[in-house]
Scaffold this motif. Structure first.
Motif, mmCIF file in Angstrom:
data_model
loop_
_atom_site.group_PDB
_atom_site.id
_atom_site.type_symbol
_atom_site.label_atom_id
_atom_site.label_comp_id
_atom_site.label_asym_id
_atom_site.label_seq_id
_atom_site.Cartn_x
_atom_site.Cartn_y
_atom_site.Cartn_z
ATOM 1 N N GLU A 210 -5.234 -33.733 -44.861
ATOM 2 C CA GLU A 210 -5.702 -32.741 -45.828
ATOM 3 C C GLU A 210 -4.927 -32.846 -47.137
ATOM 4 O O GLU A 210 -5.507 -32.689 -48.222
ATOM 5 C CB GLU A 210 -5.577 -31.339 -45.219
ATOM 6 C CG GLU A 210 -5.938 -30.199 -46.168
ATOM 7 C CD GLU A 210 -7.420 -30.116 -46.540
ATOM 8 O OE1 GLU A 210 -7.845 -29.062 -47.059
ATOM 9 O OE2 GLU A 210 -8.164 -31.112 -46.346
ATOM 10 N N GLN A 212 -3.596 -35.648 -48.257
ATOM 11 C CA GLN A 212 -4.102 -36.876 -48.869
ATOM 12 C C GLN A 212 -5.439 -36.630 -49.567
ATOM 13 O O GLN A 212 -5.715 -37.196 -50.623
ATOM 14 C CB GLN A 212 -4.273 -37.965 -47.810
ATOM 15 C CG GLN A 212 -2.974 -38.564 -47.303
ATOM 16 C CD GLN A 212 -3.228 -39.660 -46.282
ATOM 17 O OE1 GLN A 212 -3.674 -39.391 -45.159
ATOM 18 N NE2 GLN A 212 -2.967 -40.886 -46.673
ATOM 19 N N ARG A 213 -6.260 -35.786 -48.957
ATOM 20 C CA ARG A 213 -7.555 -35.471 -49.571
ATOM 21 C C ARG A 213 -7.369 -34.717 -50.884
ATOM 22 O O ARG A 213 -7.954 -35.068 -51.916
ATOM 23 C CB ARG A 213 -8.400 -34.628 -48.606
ATOM 24 C CG ARG A 213 -9.787 -34.275 -49.147
ATOM 25 C CD ARG A 213 -10.492 -33.267 -48.278
ATOM 26 N NE ARG A 213 -9.888 -31.941 -48.385
ATOM 27 C CZ ARG A 213 -10.163 -31.068 -49.352
ATOM 28 N NH1 ARG A 213 -11.035 -31.377 -50.305
ATOM 29 N NH2 ARG A 213 -9.585 -29.881 -49.372
ATOM 30 N N ALA A 216 -5.059 -36.890 -53.539
ATOM 31 C CA ALA A 216 -5.669 -38.146 -54.010
ATOM 32 C C ALA A 216 -4.663 -38.949 -54.820
ATOM 33 O O ALA A 216 -4.803 -39.124 -56.031
ATOM 34 C CB ALA A 216 -6.921 -37.871 -54.823
ATOM 35 N N HIS A 251 -13.300 -36.763 -52.767
ATOM 36 C CA HIS A 251 -12.498 -35.835 -51.971
ATOM 37 C C HIS A 251 -12.659 -34.380 -52.399
ATOM 38 O O HIS A 251 -12.224 -33.481 -51.673
ATOM 39 C CB HIS A 251 -11.017 -36.224 -52.050
ATOM 40 C CG HIS A 251 -10.681 -37.401 -51.207
ATOM 41 N ND1 HIS A 251 -9.433 -37.990 -51.212
ATOM 42 C CD2 HIS A 251 -11.420 -38.106 -50.322
ATOM 43 C CE1 HIS A 251 -9.424 -39.010 -50.367
ATOM 44 N NE2 HIS A 251 -10.623 -39.100 -49.819
ATOM 45 N N TRP A 257 -17.701 -31.232 -48.597
ATOM 46 C CA TRP A 257 -16.533 -30.469 -48.146
ATOM 47 C C TRP A 257 -16.764 -28.984 -48.405
ATOM 48 O O TRP A 257 -17.130 -28.596 -49.510
ATOM 49 C CB TRP A 257 -15.257 -30.897 -48.894
ATOM 50 C CG TRP A 257 -14.933 -32.354 -48.819
ATOM 51 C CD1 TRP A 257 -15.205 -33.307 -49.762
ATOM 52 C CD2 TRP A 257 -14.268 -33.033 -47.749
ATOM 53 N NE1 TRP A 257 -14.749 -34.531 -49.354
ATOM 54 C CE2 TRP A 257 -14.162 -34.401 -48.117
ATOM 55 C CE3 TRP A 257 -13.725 -32.629 -46.519
ATOM 56 C CZ2 TRP A 257 -13.560 -35.354 -47.304
ATOM 57 C CZ3 TRP A 257 -13.131 -33.574 -45.701
ATOM 58 C CH2 TRP A 257 -13.052 -34.917 -46.093
ATOM 59 N N PHE A 281 -13.708 -39.288 -46.196
ATOM 60 C CA PHE A 281 -12.257 -39.263 -46.383
ATOM 61 C C PHE A 281 -11.802 -40.704 -46.588
ATOM 62 O O PHE A 281 -11.751 -41.502 -45.650
ATOM 63 C CB PHE A 281 -11.581 -38.655 -45.151
ATOM 64 C CG PHE A 281 -10.064 -38.680 -45.209
ATOM 65 C CD1 PHE A 281 -9.373 -37.944 -46.152
ATOM 66 C CD2 PHE A 281 -9.343 -39.446 -44.303
ATOM 67 C CE1 PHE A 281 -7.982 -37.974 -46.196
ATOM 68 C CE2 PHE A 281 -7.960 -39.487 -44.337
ATOM 69 C CZ PHE A 281 -7.273 -38.743 -45.294
ATOM 70 N N PRO A 283 -8.822 -42.120 -48.657
ATOM 71 C CA PRO A 283 -7.646 -42.196 -49.538
ATOM 72 C C PRO A 283 -7.183 -43.619 -49.822
ATOM 73 O O PRO A 283 -6.463 -43.858 -50.798
ATOM 74 C CB PRO A 283 -6.584 -41.419 -48.762
ATOM 75 C CG PRO A 283 -6.993 -41.545 -47.332
ATOM 76 C CD PRO A 283 -8.493 -41.510 -47.363
#
Length: 349
Positions: A210, A212-213, A216, A251, A257, A281, A283
């Motif tokens: 989460e 990383q989302r 970014a 993202h 999302w 997802f 990254p």
């Protein structure tokens, strides 16, 4: 050693907290060093610290100064003043450091007992030379560029990912508590977390994903170039066009999302608490040119975060406002500098 240093710096701060960035950067870079150079550097090693400083400065100059124009007008690189001159000096200093290490590897090379990636590369290079392969891509120059790329890309991206994770966890202490409770239950306090624990720590993994989302860390991915003229959804992309994948947009896309701007690790868990894999997802990019360091970065993130959270509780210094959460854009999206107070956990049994 790094854990001890973290506590020492926190005690010396008198409640002002410690900047985790230098220690995290050193620890992450040493993983790269172990793999490609077969050695680790002490965090107080002068040359190693200078190399990390040079890399950070080089990235800052090339992305946050007039030197960024070199990507559009390459001839600007040779201008004899300002950021252009400093960038060339930084590159020369990094080159001297890395080529010195490569030369040492050549002097001490034992083909029967390779120590690291550099040795394996040199062995293959010598084998192809002995076979008379004149067009071999295995050369000293390529080895230098490979090591340089791994150093810079492997250090900066993973360091900033860890720093973002720590920042989100101090801003959301309930999530930090839940992650630590899961680590305590699965790992306990009598051994350190290992990669074999990944499948048993779904909430911890979901929390990392989460961050990383949301963060970014490489928001526009790595630029690529169209090798052929291509038609895509009614658009013509001419051969040679530089293409940037907008990972940040993917993202934060509200069509894929729910509440994309909110921090919610549970979005990566199913009803049974098991980890969910989501196609949107990405990254590390997507397709044939996905980041070659993806697996290493995932392992580093998991081990670094779980080891830190098993040992310590993190919080913002009393009265200290959190830094702006949009970050500082450069080659990577780095969090603004912040400090954390660190305390030893006594309940991780």
């Amino acid at each position: 050693l790094y854990k001890h240093k973290l506590l020492q710096l926190d005690e010396e701060s008198g409640g002002a907290g410690v900047d985790p960035a230098p220690l995290i950067s050193n620890a992450v870079s040493n993983v790269i060093c172990s793999l490609i150079l077969g050695q680790r550097f002490h965090h107080e090693d002068r040359e190693f610290s200078m190399l990390l400083s040079l890399m950070a400065r080089g990235l800052e100059i090339s992305l946050n100064s007039p030197a960024v124009l070199i990507n559009i007008f390459p001839l600007l690189y040779h201008l004899p003043f300002g950021a252009f001159k400093e960038l060339r000096q930084v590159e020369r200093d990094i080159t001297v450091f890395l080529k010195k290490i490569i030369a040492k590897h050549q002097e001490t090379l034992d083909p029967e007992n390779p120590r690291d990636l550099a040795d394996m590369y040199l062995i293959e290079m010598l084998a192809q030379q002995a076979a008379g392969e004149e067009d071999s891509s295995f050369t000293e120059d390529y080895l230098f560029y490979i090591i340089g790329d791994l150093f810079i890309a492997g250090t900066d991206t993973t360091t900033n990912s860890v720093l973002w994770i720590l920042l989100y966890l101090v801003l959301y202490p309930d999530i930090q508590d839940t992650v630590q409770a899961e680590i305590d239950k699965v790992v306990g306090g009598h051994r350190v977390p290992s990669l074999t624990d990944r499948g048993s720590l779904p909430f911890t993994e979901a929390t990392i994903m989460e961050v990383q989302r949301l963060a970014a860390v490489v928001p526009l991915g790595v630029p690529h170039m169209a090798s052929e003229t291509t038609e895509f959804r009614g658009y013509t992309i001419p051969k040679g066009t530089v293409v940037f994948p907008n990972l940040w947009s993917v993202h934060r896309d509200p069509t894929v999302w729910d509440n994309p701007d909110s921090f919610n690790p549970a979005r990566f868990l199913d009803d049974e608490g098991k980890l969910l894999k989501k196609e949107c997802f990405i990254p590390f990019g997507i397709g044939r040119r996905v980041c070659m360091g993806e697996q290493l970065a995932k392992m580093e993130l998991f081990l670094t975060v779980t080891n830190l959270l098993q040992a310590f509780k993190f919080r913002l210094p009393e009265g200290m406002p959190p830094p702006p959460m949009l970050g500082r854009f450069g080659l990577t999206l780095a969090p603004y500098p912040y400090t954390v107070c660190v305390s030893t956990r006594s309940s991780n049994s």
